[in-house]
Design an enzyme around this catalytic site. Structure first.
Site, PDB file in Angstrom:
ATOM      1  N   SER A 142      14.279  21.355 -16.549  1.00 30.40           N
ATOM      2  CA  SER A 142      13.056  22.121 -16.773  1.00 30.40           C
ATOM      3  C   SER A 142      13.448  23.426 -17.450  1.00 30.40           C
ATOM      4  CB  SER A 142      12.398  22.410 -15.423  1.00 30.40           C
ATOM      5  OG  SER A 142      11.610  23.579 -15.501  1.00 30.40           O
ATOM      6  N   HIS A 201       0.834  -1.220   0.000  1.00 28.36           N
ATOM      7  CA  HIS A 201       0.000   0.000   0.000  1.00 28.36           C
ATOM      8  C   HIS A 201       0.862   1.262   0.000  1.00 28.36           C
ATOM      9  CE1 HIS A 201      -3.251  -2.740   1.308  1.00 28.36           C
ATOM     10  NE2 HIS A 201      -2.320  -3.248   2.085  1.00 28.36           N
ATOM     11  N   LYS A 235      15.649  21.582 -11.328  1.00 25.31           N
ATOM     12  CA  LYS A 235      15.011  20.311 -11.657  1.00 25.31           C
ATOM     13  C   LYS A 235      15.891  19.332 -12.427  1.00 25.31           C
ATOM     14  CE  LYS A 235      11.097  19.313 -11.603  1.00 25.31           C
ATOM     15  NZ  LYS A 235       9.704  19.327 -11.471  1.00 25.31           N
ATOM     16  N   GLU A 274       9.346   8.138 -17.260  1.00 26.67           N
ATOM     17  CA  GLU A 274       7.957   8.587 -17.451  1.00 26.67           C
ATOM     18  C   GLU A 274       7.457   8.229 -18.859  1.00 26.67           C
ATOM     19  OE1 GLU A 274       7.720  12.756 -16.391  1.00 26.67           O
ATOM     20  OE2 GLU A 274       8.747  12.340 -14.516  1.00 26.67           O
TER      21      GLU A 274
END
Ligand code: ARG
Length: 457
Positions: free
Chosen positions: A276, A155, A282, A289
């Protein structure tokens, strides 16, 4: 130029031709189409259906076309109906009369089926090799980090201590199942359909075993209707590719989490990260992804194939031309994902200290504390309850099980003594999990070796 001119009086309209044409996506099978035609012509010659001279002439002509496509002298006509039409037309242009004998006892229906199978058989092996490369990297890292303690989750809550090597090898197992699915898929695909012709076989005295042998197929198809209307091999391959993408996508999701500041279990190499345009700090895990995102395409391709096939009466229907873009896209996507994913994993930096720190929080040794009580005679249910009370007490005091004074333990259950601290040390919790398949470093090392062995090509 169409192959089926005779019956028609009018020219095909430009829009119909564009709509009907598959050359933009089936031209990638030019090699397999030529290979299939060479085998077919050779068989026709050997069986005396065409003369040996004609057969030799055809084979020579086809080899010339292959060479000229590959050296760039021959451009594939984007207006041709499909690759089969283009190559047959070009052959007749080059060798005349004999070129028109090639299609004896053949239909584009069995021709396209053999082309796809020849093409996909190679791609199954290509994908398999890429998956093996990834498993090899996983096995290497698993061995290196066989005793690196980290929290295992359920979980997404810290649950019990494991090792990073153990976690990685879970993906090794998934991917090994993918390998066996690919091998299975190849076995069933290895059936040669030529000789099914349009749907009803042929009256010519062909010998299908000759073509099968020349093309390296294990068997020939048993039913001519099935030979031309079957696309199970596309669906099965796409399904296998989809399962591979499920695995890559789950792995990507974890990598994305692990390199967040919330976890910081790993850091991806600069070569596999992006920045970024506005936020200077970043470093984003775009590769992971994208792999996660591209799983959607492959599932979509599988769904396309299932839907195209589900309602068509036997045998060939033009709907089936839709098979190629879907299966090719699935294959291309998975190959691209694996090609990017494996070096990304290989070059990532693992941060064991942060994993250890995370493992120290969240009471992931609570089960071991309860187990210690159980091993000292307390029934597990009671031990579970007592440990739950201890965790609640720790939260109240802002401490953890390792630092909770023994008096607190005894207040909850008098069976406790100082030995409990040894049993709940995280390293002990992991090293004692020696039941086969567990995270104990020795077991992980052995498993990593076993898995690495299985990647030898
Ligand atoms: N381009 C077609 C395909 O990909 C080849 C088979 C054509 N057969 C036919 N009967 N029209 O399916």
């Amino acid at each position: 130029m169409q192959l089926w001119k005779g019956r028609f009086k009018k020219e095909l309209s430009k829009t119909t031709n564009d709509f009907n044409s598959s050359i933009s996506f089936d031209s990638r099978m030019y090699k397999e189409d030529i290979e299939g035609s060479i085998a077919h012509a050779t068989m026709l010659g050997r069986c005396g259906i065409i003369s040996t001279d004609s057969a030799n002439d055809i084979v020579k002509g086809l080899n010339g076309i292959l060479a000229d496509i590959e050296n760039g002298k021959l451009k594939i006509d984007p207006d041709a109906e499909d690759i089969h039409t283009f190559i047959e037309g070009e052959l007749t242009k080059r060798i005349g009369e004999n070129g028109k004998r090639l299609h004896t006892s053949r239909s584009r229906n069995d021709q396209v089926a053999v082309d796809i199978k020849l093409y996909l058989k190679k791609e199954v092996v290509n994908v398999k090799n890429l998956v093996l490369d990834l498993i090899k990297v996983i096995a290497g890292k698993a061995e290196e980090y066989s005793d690196t303690v980290m929290p295992g989750y359920t979980h997404l809550q810290r649950a019990q201590p494991i090792t990073f090597g153990h976690h990685l090898l879970a993906y090794g197992e998934m991917l090994l199942r993918d390998i066996s699915r690919l091998e299975d898929c190849l076995k069933r695909m290895d059936e040669m359909p030529l000789g099914s012709c349009a749907l009803a076989g042929t009256t010519y005295p062909i010998d299908r075993t000759i073509t099968a042998e020349l093309l390296g197929f294990e068997r020939i198809t048993n039913n001519s209707l099935d030979g031309v209307s079957d696309r199970d091999y596309c669906i099965e391959f796409a399904s296998t590719l989809s399962i591979i993408m499920v695995h890559l996508s789950r792995f990507s999701e974890e990598i994305i989490m692990w390199c967040s500041w919330e976890f910081k279990f790993i850091e991806l190499d600069d070569a596999f990260s992006t920045g970024s345009s506005i936020m200077p700090q970043k470093k984003n895990p775009d590769i992971a992804e994208l792999v996660r995102g591209k799983s959607g395409r492959v599932f979509g391709d599988t769904m396309t194939l299932l839907t195209v096939m589900k309602g068509i009466a036997l045998a060939y229907n033009k709907d089936m031309q839709e098979d190629k873009e879907a299966i090719f896209d699935a294959v291309d996507t998975v190959k691209m994902c694996l090609t990017a994913f494996t070096p990304m994993l290989d070059t990532m930096k693992v941060l064991p200290k942060n994993m250890r720190k995370a493992a120290a929080g969240g009471f992931i040794n609570a089960t071991d504390c309860a187990d210690w009580l159980t091993k000292n005679g307390v029934p597990f249910r009671d031990a579970y309850k007592a440990t739950g009370e201890l965790v609640a007490r720790c939260i109240e005091l802002g401490t953890d099980l390792e630092n909770l004074p023994i008096e607190e333990y005894k207040a909850v259950c008098e069976v406790f003594n100082e030995d409990v601290y040894k049993a709940i040390s995280l390293e002990k919790c992991v090293s004692q999990r020696t039941a086969f398949g567990g995270p104990a470093p020795e077991l992980v090392k052995a498993q990593a070796k076993r898995v690495a062995q299985l990647t030898i090509k």
